[in-house]
Design an enzyme around this catalytic site. Structure first.
Site, PDB file in Angstrom:
ATOM      1  N   CYS A 170       0.841  -1.211   0.000  1.00 32.46           N
ATOM      2  CA  CYS A 170       0.000   0.000   0.000  1.00 32.46           C
ATOM      3  C   CYS A 170       0.873   1.258   0.000  1.00 32.46           C
ATOM      4  O   CYS A 170       1.612   1.512   0.956  1.00 32.46           O
ATOM      5  CB  CYS A 170      -0.935  -0.014   1.213  1.00 32.46           C
ATOM      6  SG  CYS A 170      -1.841   1.530   1.450  1.00 32.46           S
ATOM      7  N   CYS A 174       0.097   3.688   2.859  1.00 36.27           N
ATOM      8  CA  CYS A 174       0.678   3.233   4.126  1.00 36.27           C
ATOM      9  C   CYS A 174       2.142   3.664   4.227  1.00 36.27           C
ATOM     10  O   CYS A 174       2.607   4.095   5.282  1.00 36.27           O
ATOM     11  CB  CYS A 174       0.576   1.712   4.238  1.00 36.27           C
ATOM     12  SG  CYS A 174      -1.117   1.070   4.182  1.00 36.27           S
TER      13      CYS A 174
END
Length: 420
Positions: free
Chosen positions: A49, A52
């Site tokens: 991600c 993230c």
């Protein structure tokens, strides 16, 4: 020189290890090893991600700052793809997910992924749901820090119990306080006690069950300023209030004269006609229009007016030009009386259209940022499909030739039998 470089490298590694020590990596054993009174701020992430990864340095800064302040909040992170049991326990559905665990209650953060916003959430939720204001100075300090706040005034009562219950549910969004009557400024007139008072927009409003309905629903409905700058996070959260959101869409930079005029017009109507429209509308301006572009599935014209219904992903557009108060009134009243129809929505057809639109945006963005990767991702499946079709056609052609070879032989056998 070598020793100096080594010392610098050692210092960097030491600092990195110290920062990392403020954020603990959590696994599926967390639910068994945690203490009952522990307070945890946890980030659930996935290794692939990108959002993230962008949050990583902010997360370490938050851990370091909370530790330096002596906060009781522990900061952790967990790979949701590896620790599926913990992710399921916290009902993680997207990444990154930020959740506070406090006394067996989970509080989900849904605001901006900035250090300031997350720290504000942490301080608000980790403390008492209802904070006491014991002096006029504390009250004034709270007023200077918060655009919107709810204050319970009076002694213990059923209303206070309802207020505390609402605070436990809505503390993730807004601030709750309690105060004695003599703590509030004298200009605040309360006809009776106990009372719940809402402070926002430079004034105050007193809750009335007869007029406003259930306390928790009223608090949820009124937890935003009547007019404000709105981003995509705020707009999404406003959908939970049940109100429509009246927006003026502006340029991100260097507003033109028309944009300034539209913004002033919207703010004036929101302030001067609050009693008329505040029960049904929030008002604001928006400079980042990607969310609205996605909602309407086209590039919006700026400046312009639009009213958004987040309960069903619908929107309303004016039927003509809006340059005056009268024309803006006609637009808002037309929405309320049903003469202006809602467009968009979240029906099956609309969802399919939005999926196609989002796919087009993704492909366009992919080719703009990484053309080679885009060509590979699109070209590879096309190449596989082409080869597959070629092999199928070739196999079919070979079968046809075999059948053509067999047919004359069969005919020849039949002829020979007849001649015999």
């Amino acid at each position: 020189m070598l020793d100096r470089k080594s010392s610098v490298l050692l210092s960097v590694l030491l600092c990195a290890s110290l920062v990392s020590s403020f954020v603990e990596e959590l696994d599926d054993s967390f639910m068994e090893t945690r203490g009952d009174d522990d307070i945890w701020l946890i980030k659930f992430y996935a290794p692939w991600c990108s959002f993230c990864k962008q949050l990583d340095p902010v997360w370490h800064q938050i851990g370091s700052e909370l530790k330096s302040l002596g906060s009781p909040v522990n900061v952790g992170k967990s790979d949701a793809t590896a620790n599926t049991g913990l992710a399921e326990e916290f009902k993680v559905r997207g990444y990154p997910a930020i959740i506070m665990w406090k006394k067996n209650v989970k509080y989900v953060y849904s605001g901006k992924r900035t250090k300031e916003e997350i720290m504000e959430f942490t301080h608000r939720v980790s403390g008492p749901c209802v904070r006491s204001l014991n002096s006029l100075q504390l009250f004034q300090h709270a007023m200077s820090r918060h655009d919107v706040m709810f204050v319970y005034v009076g002694a213990t009562s059923q209303l206070k119990g309802n207020f505390s219950a609402a605070a436990e549910h809505l503390i993730v969004h807004i601030n709750f306080f309690s105060a004695a009557r003599d703590v509030l400024p004298k200009v605040i007139a309360l006809t009776s006690l106990p009372a719940v008072v809402l402070f926002k927009d430079g004034t105050y409003f007193t809750y009335s069950e007869e007029r406003d309905g259930e306390l928790r629903l009223w608090i949820n409905r009124e937890r935003f300023p009547n007019f404000s700058k709105i981003d995509s996070y705020t707009l999404y959260a406003m959908g939970e209030t049940g109100k429509l959101v009246s927006l003026v869409l502006l340029e991100e930079k260097n507003m033109c004269e028309k944009s300034v005029r539209y913004k002033v017009l919207m703010e004036k109507v929101a302030a001067d006609y609050r009693d008329t429209y505040s029960r049904n509308f929030y008002f604001g301006f928006m400079e980042e229009n990607d969310y609205i572009n996605g909602l309407m599935m086209k590039d919006v014209i700026v400046p312009s007016f639009v009213v958004v219904d987040l309960s069903n992903d619908g929107y309303f557009l004016p039927q003509g030009t809006v340059d005056t108060e009268r024309q803006l009134f006609d637009f808002l009243n037309g929405i309320l009386d049903g003469s202006i129809q809602c467009q968009g929505g979240n029906g099956v057809v609309q969802r399919v259209r939005r999926l196609v639109y989002d796919t087009k945006l993704l492909i366009r963005s992919l080719f703009a940022q990484a053309p080679l990767l885009g060509f590979f991702l699109l070209g590879f499946p096309f190449t596989i499909a082409t080869v597959f079709c070629y092999l199928c056609c070739k196999a079919r052609h070979t079968t046809s030739e075999d059948e053509d070879d067999v047919a004359p032989q069969q005919c020849k056998k039949v002829t020979n039998k007849k001649s015999d």
